[in-house]
Design a protein around this motif. Structure first.
Motif, PDB file in Angstrom:
ATOM      1  N   LEU A   1       0.909  -1.303   0.074  1.00  0.00           N
ATOM      2  CA  LEU A   1      -0.101   0.012  -0.042  1.00  0.00           C
ATOM      3  C   LEU A   1       0.955   1.355  -0.019  1.00  0.00           C
ATOM      4  N   LEU A   2       0.419   2.391  -0.954  1.00  0.00           N
ATOM      5  CA  LEU A   2       1.244   3.437  -0.838  1.00  0.00           C
ATOM      6  C   LEU A   2       0.216   4.475  -0.090  1.00  0.00           C
ATOM      7  N   TRP A   3       0.337   5.253   0.776  1.00  0.00           N
ATOM      8  CA  TRP A   3      -0.460   6.066   1.479  1.00  0.00           C
ATOM      9  C   TRP A   3       0.127   7.707   0.832  1.00  0.00           C
ATOM     10  N   ILE A   4      -0.898   8.298   0.371  1.00  0.00           N
ATOM     11  CA  ILE A   4      -0.459   9.761  -0.098  1.00  0.00           C
ATOM     12  C   ILE A   4      -1.240  10.795   0.782  1.00  0.00           C
ATOM     13  N   GLU A   5      -0.640  11.726   0.949  1.00  0.00           N
ATOM     14  CA  GLU A   5      -1.281  12.853   1.355  1.00  0.00           C
ATOM     15  C   GLU A   5      -0.716  14.365   0.700  1.00  0.00           C
ATOM     16  N   SER A   6      -1.981  14.591  -0.161  1.00  0.00           N
ATOM     17  CA  SER A   6      -1.551  15.823  -1.041  1.00  0.00           C
ATOM     18  C   SER A   6      -2.879  16.736  -1.243  1.00  0.00           C
ATOM     19  N   PRO A   7      -2.691  17.743  -0.818  1.00  0.00           N
ATOM     20  CA  PRO A   7      -1.424  18.661  -0.131  1.00  0.00           C
ATOM     21  C   PRO A   7      -1.260  18.146   1.080  1.00  0.00           C
ATOM     22  N   SER A   8      -0.136  17.957   1.581  1.00  0.00           N
ATOM     23  CA  SER A   8       0.485  17.513   2.844  1.00  0.00           C
ATOM     24  C   SER A   8       0.150  18.267   4.072  1.00  0.00           C
ATOM     25  N   ASN A   9      -0.107  17.781   5.164  1.00  0.00           N
ATOM     26  CA  ASN A   9      -0.504  18.755   6.495  1.00  0.00           C
ATOM     27  C   ASN A   9       0.780  18.513   7.381  1.00  0.00           C
ATOM     28  N   PRO A  10       1.493  19.598   7.956  1.00  0.00           N
ATOM     29  CA  PRO A  10       0.946  20.982   7.553  1.00  0.00           C
ATOM     30  C   PRO A  10       1.749  21.665   6.582  1.00  0.00           C
ATOM     31  N   GLY A  11       2.595  21.052   6.032  1.00  0.00           N
ATOM     32  CA  GLY A  11       3.795  21.774   5.172  1.00  0.00           C
ATOM     33  C   GLY A  11       3.118  22.190   3.685  1.00  0.00           C
ATOM     34  N   LEU A  12       1.899  21.603   3.163  1.00  0.00           N
ATOM     35  CA  LEU A  12       1.275  21.866   1.975  1.00  0.00           C
ATOM     36  C   LEU A  12       2.009  21.512   0.760  1.00  0.00           C
ATOM     37  N   ASP A  13       2.788  20.587   0.777  1.00  0.00           N
ATOM     38  CA  ASP A  13       3.793  19.987  -0.587  1.00  0.00           C
ATOM     39  C   ASP A  13       2.905  19.342  -1.026  1.00  0.00           C
ATOM     40  N   VAL A  14       2.933  18.906  -2.390  1.00  0.00           N
ATOM     41  CA  VAL A  14       2.057  18.377  -3.185  1.00  0.00           C
ATOM     42  C   VAL A  14       2.907  17.335  -4.268  1.00  0.00           C
ATOM     43  N   CYS A  15       2.260  16.251  -4.226  1.00  0.00           N
ATOM     44  CA  CYS A  15       2.737  15.110  -5.178  1.00  0.00           C
ATOM     45  C   CYS A  15       1.905  14.866  -6.566  1.00  0.00           C
ATOM     46  N   ASP A  16       2.571  14.293  -7.730  1.00  0.00           N
ATOM     47  CA  ASP A  16       1.769  13.983  -8.818  1.00  0.00           C
ATOM     48  C   ASP A  16       1.059  12.807  -8.468  1.00  0.00           C
ATOM     49  N   ILE A  17      -0.145  12.873  -8.159  1.00  0.00           N
ATOM     50  CA  ILE A  17      -1.034  11.521  -7.860  1.00  0.00           C
ATOM     51  C   ILE A  17      -1.227  10.946  -8.936  1.00  0.00           C
ATOM     52  N   ARG A  18      -1.438  11.085 -10.073  1.00  0.00           N
ATOM     53  CA  ARG A  18      -1.534  10.295 -11.231  1.00  0.00           C
ATOM     54  C   ARG A  18      -0.180   9.655 -11.556  1.00  0.00           C
ATOM     55  N   ARG A  19       0.664  10.004 -11.455  1.00  0.00           N
ATOM     56  CA  ARG A  19       2.082   9.380 -11.646  1.00  0.00           C
ATOM     57  C   ARG A  19       2.440   8.395 -10.888  1.00  0.00           C
ATOM     58  N   MET A  20       1.963   8.728  -9.396  1.00  0.00           N
ATOM     59  CA  MET A  20       2.125   7.721  -8.306  1.00  0.00           C
ATOM     60  C   MET A  20       1.247   6.577  -8.346  1.00  0.00           C
ATOM     61  N   VAL A  21       0.063   6.699  -8.735  1.00  0.00           N
ATOM     62  CA  VAL A  21      -0.957   5.649  -8.784  1.00  0.00           C
ATOM     63  C   VAL A  21      -0.653   4.916  -9.988  1.00  0.00           C
ATOM     64  N   ARG A  22       0.063   5.314 -11.015  1.00  0.00           N
ATOM     65  CA  ARG A  22       0.518   4.586 -12.106  1.00  0.00           C
ATOM     66  C   ARG A  22       1.662   3.531 -11.896  1.00  0.00           C
ATOM     67  N   VAL A  23       2.709   4.338 -11.222  1.00  0.00           N
ATOM     68  CA  VAL A  23       3.604   3.431 -10.793  1.00  0.00           C
ATOM     69  C   VAL A  23       3.633   2.281  -9.794  1.00  0.00           C
ATOM     70  N   ALA A  24       2.600   2.696  -8.580  1.00  0.00           N
ATOM     71  CA  ALA A  24       2.148   1.796  -7.802  1.00  0.00           C
ATOM     72  C   ALA A  24       1.322   0.554  -8.390  1.00  0.00           C
ATOM     73  N   HIS A  25       0.297   0.917  -9.125  1.00  0.00           N
ATOM     74  CA  HIS A  25      -0.324  -0.219  -9.767  1.00  0.00           C
ATOM     75  C   HIS A  25       0.376  -0.985 -10.445  1.00  0.00           C
ATOM     76  N   ALA A  26       1.383  -0.409 -11.321  1.00  0.00           N
ATOM     77  CA  ALA A  26       2.356  -1.299 -12.106  1.00  0.00           C
ATOM     78  C   ALA A  26       3.299  -2.265 -11.261  1.00  0.00           C
ATOM     79  N   GLN A  27       3.226  -1.762  -9.805  1.00  0.00           N
ATOM     80  CA  GLN A  27       4.257  -2.718  -9.158  1.00  0.00           C
ATOM     81  C   GLN A  27       3.295  -3.358  -8.139  1.00  0.00           C
ATOM     82  N   GLY A  28       2.094  -3.352  -8.329  1.00  0.00           N
ATOM     83  CA  GLY A  28       1.056  -4.201  -7.618  1.00  0.00           C
ATOM     84  C   GLY A  28       0.687  -3.665  -6.212  1.00  0.00           C
ATOM     85  N   ALA A  29       0.733  -2.257  -6.169  1.00  0.00           N
ATOM     86  CA  ALA A  29       0.408  -1.724  -4.740  1.00  0.00           C
ATOM     87  C   ALA A  29      -1.051  -1.104  -5.187  1.00  0.00           C
ATOM     88  N   LEU A  30      -1.545  -1.056  -3.948  1.00  0.00           N
ATOM     89  CA  LEU A  30      -2.686  -0.268  -3.735  1.00  0.00           C
ATOM     90  C   LEU A  30      -2.443   1.231  -3.383  1.00  0.00           C
TER      91      LEU A  30
END
Length: 378
Positions: A141-170
């Motif tokens: 499992l990959l757990w994402i927090e975007s925007p993050s709390n409290p620093g308000l950083d953002v990650c590329d959710i689409r990209r991270m989902v694509r890579v995670a699913h390719a590796q068999g992770a939820l």
């Protein structure tokens, strides 16, 4: 519900049953530990720890906001942490690995201790730069927090989902800061959209609630079973109040976003303010990426004042902003996050949640408080 309607119309109508003559538009809370159940135990309502008509309506409403026009399942919980725990502990087993953000919600380290006690490997990396992907290999499992709390950083959710699913992770996305009106994780490919509805979803600072929404019925069934087993159920009154509150979600979020951007612009002009973060500010490092996956930028911003005493003077001088933890309410709030000791932030770090006050009044109050905090001490 029609997927072509606007966010406001959807929020106002979400989850409402078909109208019945002489009945209220939103039926009142169903206070029941048990239901009439002659014969075989079939039907939707049997026992109060399993199901409740008030939950059903709220879950339908949240599902319509999370994924308009799509078949999804939402499960509501007694708090945001109950929702977080349900995903983690219904998905992971001894020997699994999970990737958490190292800069996420303050309670995640408590969850980490419990996961490790159950024989689950916990890996962490920051949100920014999609750094969690560097430790993803072999994880369940990959757990994402975007925007993050409290620093308000953002990650590329689409990209991270694509890579995670390719590796068999939820993939689970904590969408608390954004709400479904600002960001829809399921549309970005996530398996779970999770939120503390204590914050922006209900927006009045008077409820504890959380939810999990899934497309996959098997994952949803596991989450729902976890709620039943541990009894992390919301009360019917809280559930009804939450549903009522959704009708103003678009009004609250839109004003909060306007206020947050105005505050960010004003704070950016102050010499004593450093580390200013708001994804909707064009100068923010996450602005371009946030614009590709967020429909609104939320009402929370963060910044750093020179030291702890300076930050405390600022908070004391505020008149329209409550010194309180949490965020997403109609009344603006702010706090020095370092007082809790769980976030890796400077002593003068401030998280400010813009409320629904008049923009000019709120900006004037913050600027006045900054002036007072910068003045002579004593």
């Amino acid at each position: 519900m029609d997927t072509g309607i606007g966010d406001g119309t959807r929020a106002v109508r979400a989850g409402l049953p078909e109208p019945v003559k002489h009945e209220p538009t939103l039926p009142g809370p169903a206070f029941a530990a048990h239901f009439h159940l002659p014969g075989e135990p079939t039907g939707p309502y049997t026992y109060g720890r399993d199901t409740n008509p008030s939950w059903t309506l709220l879950e339908r409403a949240i599902g319509e906001l999370e994924a308009p026009g799509e078949p999804v399942e939402t499960t509501v919980f007694a708090s945001g942490m109950a929702a977080v725990s349900a995903v983690l502990f219904s998905t992971l087993r001894a020997g699994d690995a999970v990737v958490l953000p190292s800069d996420g919600y303050q309670a995640l380290p408590l969850v980490r201790d419990q996961l490790e006690a159950y024989g689950i490997e916990v890996r962490t990396a920051p949100t920014a730069g999609d750094a969690q992907l560097s430790v993803l290999e072999g994880a369940r499992l990959l757990w994402i927090e975007s925007p993050s709390n409290p620093g308000l950083d953002v990650c590329d959710i689409r990209r991270m989902v694509r890579v995670a699913h390719a590796q068999g992770a939820l993939v689970a996305v904590d969408n608390t800061l954004a709400t479904p009106l600002a960001q829809r994780p399921l549309a970005l490919g996530a398996d779970f959209s999770v939120a503390s509805d204590t914050k922006g979803m209900t927006g009045h600072g008077d409820l504890l609630l959380g939810h999990v929404t899934c497309r996959d019925t098997a994952l949803a069934a596991d989450v729902r079973r976890w709620r039943k087993v541990v009894g992390a159920i919301p009360g019917p009154m809280e559930t009804w109040l939450a549903h009522r509150s959704l009708a103003t979600l678009h009004l609250r979020i839109d004003r909060q976003c306007i206020n947050a951007l105005a505050l960010a612009r004003a704070l950016g002009e102050r010499a004593e303010v450093t580390g200013l973060r708001y994804p909707g500010l064009p100068t923010d490092p996450s602005y371009t990426l946030a614009g590709r996956q967020m429909r609104r930028y939320g009402g929370v911003l963060s910044f750093v004042l020179p030291d702890r005493d300076h930050a405390e003077r600022f908070l004391d001088a505020l008149r329209l902003v409550d010194d309180a933890t949490s965020f997403g309410g109609v009344r603006s709030s702010a706090e020095r996050r370092g007082r809790w000791g769980g976030d890796a932030v400077p002593d003068g770090f401030i998280r400010l949640s813009a409320g629904a006050e008049d923009t000019d009044d709120l900006v004037a109050d913050v600027l006045r408080a900054l002036d007072e905090a910068a003045g002579p001490v004593g």
